[in-house]
Design an enzyme around this catalytic site. Structure first.
Site, PDB file in Angstrom:
ATOM      1  CG  HIS A  80      -1.770  -0.916   1.782  1.00 12.97           C
ATOM      2  ND1 HIS A  80      -3.005  -1.258   1.577  1.00 12.97           N
ATOM      3  CD2 HIS A  80      -1.500  -2.429   1.863  1.00 12.97           C
ATOM      4  CE1 HIS A  80      -3.513  -2.337   1.982  1.00 12.97           C
ATOM      5  NE2 HIS A  80      -2.582  -2.948   2.291  1.00 12.97           N
ATOM      6  CB  THR A  82       0.383   5.917   4.311  1.00 15.03           C
ATOM      7  OG1 THR A  82       1.321   7.253   3.559  1.00 15.03           O
ATOM      8  CG2 THR A  82       1.368   4.956   4.602  1.00 15.03           C
ATOM      9  CD  GLU A 145      -1.205   1.093   4.252  1.00 13.00           C
ATOM     10  OE1 GLU A 145      -0.809   2.203   3.829  1.00 13.00           O
ATOM     11  OE2 GLU A 145      -2.326   0.798   4.486  1.00 13.00           O
ATOM     12  CG  HIS A 183      -5.038  -1.844  -1.162  1.00 14.91           C
ATOM     13  ND1 HIS A 183      -5.439  -0.804  -0.398  1.00 14.91           N
ATOM     14  CD2 HIS A 183      -6.103  -2.778  -0.911  1.00 14.91           C
ATOM     15  CE1 HIS A 183      -6.607  -1.036   0.531  1.00 14.91           C
ATOM     16  NE2 HIS A 183      -7.376  -2.188   0.056  1.00 14.91           N
ATOM     17  CG  ASP A 193      -3.370   1.607  -2.006  1.00 18.76           C
ATOM     18  OD1 ASP A 193      -4.517   1.489  -2.280  1.00 18.76           O
ATOM     19  OD2 ASP A 193      -2.734   1.206  -0.872  1.00 18.76           O
TER      20      ASP A 193
END
Length: 312
Positions: A80, A82, A145, A183, A193
């Protein structure tokens, strides 16, 4: 009395320094430990004969605990960005109960790694999503992340740290190369992302994810491109008619059949095609990373053809 003030000041300064140097997440760390303890107690609640008898199920005469089991292990890694302004903001977001979001790891721009949740626990990072037939990625994946607002470049220090983490996780849990995904791959209609600046090709070179050879894309032809009349074809027919045995020396390019099905190919890779246009966009975001606003074109089709064969 005079000597009291210097000593008092020294102590006060010491307290301030100690306070500034302490972990600002001490309170949430205590909550983490408490939750882990509660789950540990649950795991130790054995199905005794007494509580079995309280159930409406037709249990046997006594409880038999198997000796053959271990901890569940993650089989995917979902990456991912953030979409926040700083790593501090993200860490704060992941420690607020009301946000209902979390991740196993967070990587700061300077490469620092925050391991926020034990790998065996289920983080809330994927949300509603699907990859292949898996509709609960949170239960079978690790979430990582990377501090990035969604538009900027990822730093070299972040990618170096990410690769270091992935090496450990791949070896520790025997995660297949194709199971390192984004993601946006698992939630194509909701998420974008990690963004188009993410170096998927570099990760694939390290063994995390799959990629394609640019030279193979250039030589690949659509059936309509290859079989249309051209001087070479006319020349070839002439030579064949004259029965000159040189045909074995020719190297023909691979041809994409006219009935190649985009939707099926995306499904083979793992994309949820219930929204086909979203799936095509997610494919482009991961594997093309340019001209994202343009319709699915010939180049995209060729890359898709190559990639779907890698996932077969």
């Amino acid at each position: 009395m005079r000597s009291f003030y210097p000593l008092y000041i020294v102590l006060l300064v010491g307290i301030i320094i100690t306070s500034c140097g302490s972990n600002p997440y001490t309170k949430t760390n205590r909550i983490y430990k408490k939750q882990v303890k509660n789950y540990s107690k649950k795991l130790q609640q054995f199905p005794t004969r007494e509580n079995q008898n309280e159930s409406a199920l037709n249990y046997g005469e006594y409880w038999v605990g198997t000796t053959n089991f271990n901890m569940r292990k993650p089989n995917y890694v979902v990456l991912h960005h953030t979409a926040q302004d700083s790593v501090g903001q993200t860490l704060n977001t992941f420690t607020l109960p009301r946000t209902q979001v979390s991740s196993h790891y967070v990587i700061a721009k300077n490469g620092e790694i925050y391991h926020m949740l034990d790998d065996y626990f289920r983080a809330w990072h994927g949300g509603a999503g699907k990859w292949g037939n898996n509709t609960d990625l949170n239960s079978s994946s690790l979430g990582i992340e990377i501090d990035n607002n969604g538009k900027e470049q990822f730093t070299d220090l972040q990618i170096i740290s990410l690769i270091d983490i992935l090496k450990v996780l791949k070896d520790k849990y025997n995660i297949p190369a194709e199971n390192f995904i984004g993601h946006s791959d698992i939630a194509p209609s909701r998420k974008v992302d990690p963004n188009a600046n993410f170096p998927w090709e570099r990760l694939a070179e390290e063994g995390f994810g799959l990629w394609y050879d640019e030279a193979e894309v250039k030589t690949l032809k659509l059936e309509a491109e290859f079989f249309k009349p051209n001087p070479l074809a006319i020349h070839l027919n002439t030579r064949l008619n004259n029965r000159i045995p040189f045909i074995d020396k020719l190297v023909f390019p691979e041809v994409i059949p006219a009935d190649f099905n985009i939707e099926n190919a995306l499904k083979i890779i793992g994309f949820d095609t219930s929204d086909l246009e979203a799936a095509k966009s997610a494919f482009k975001l991961h594997f093309i990373q340019k001209n994202l606003e343009q319709p699915f074109g010939t180049y995209d089709l060729k890359v898709l053809y190559i990639m779907h064969k890698k996932y077969l």
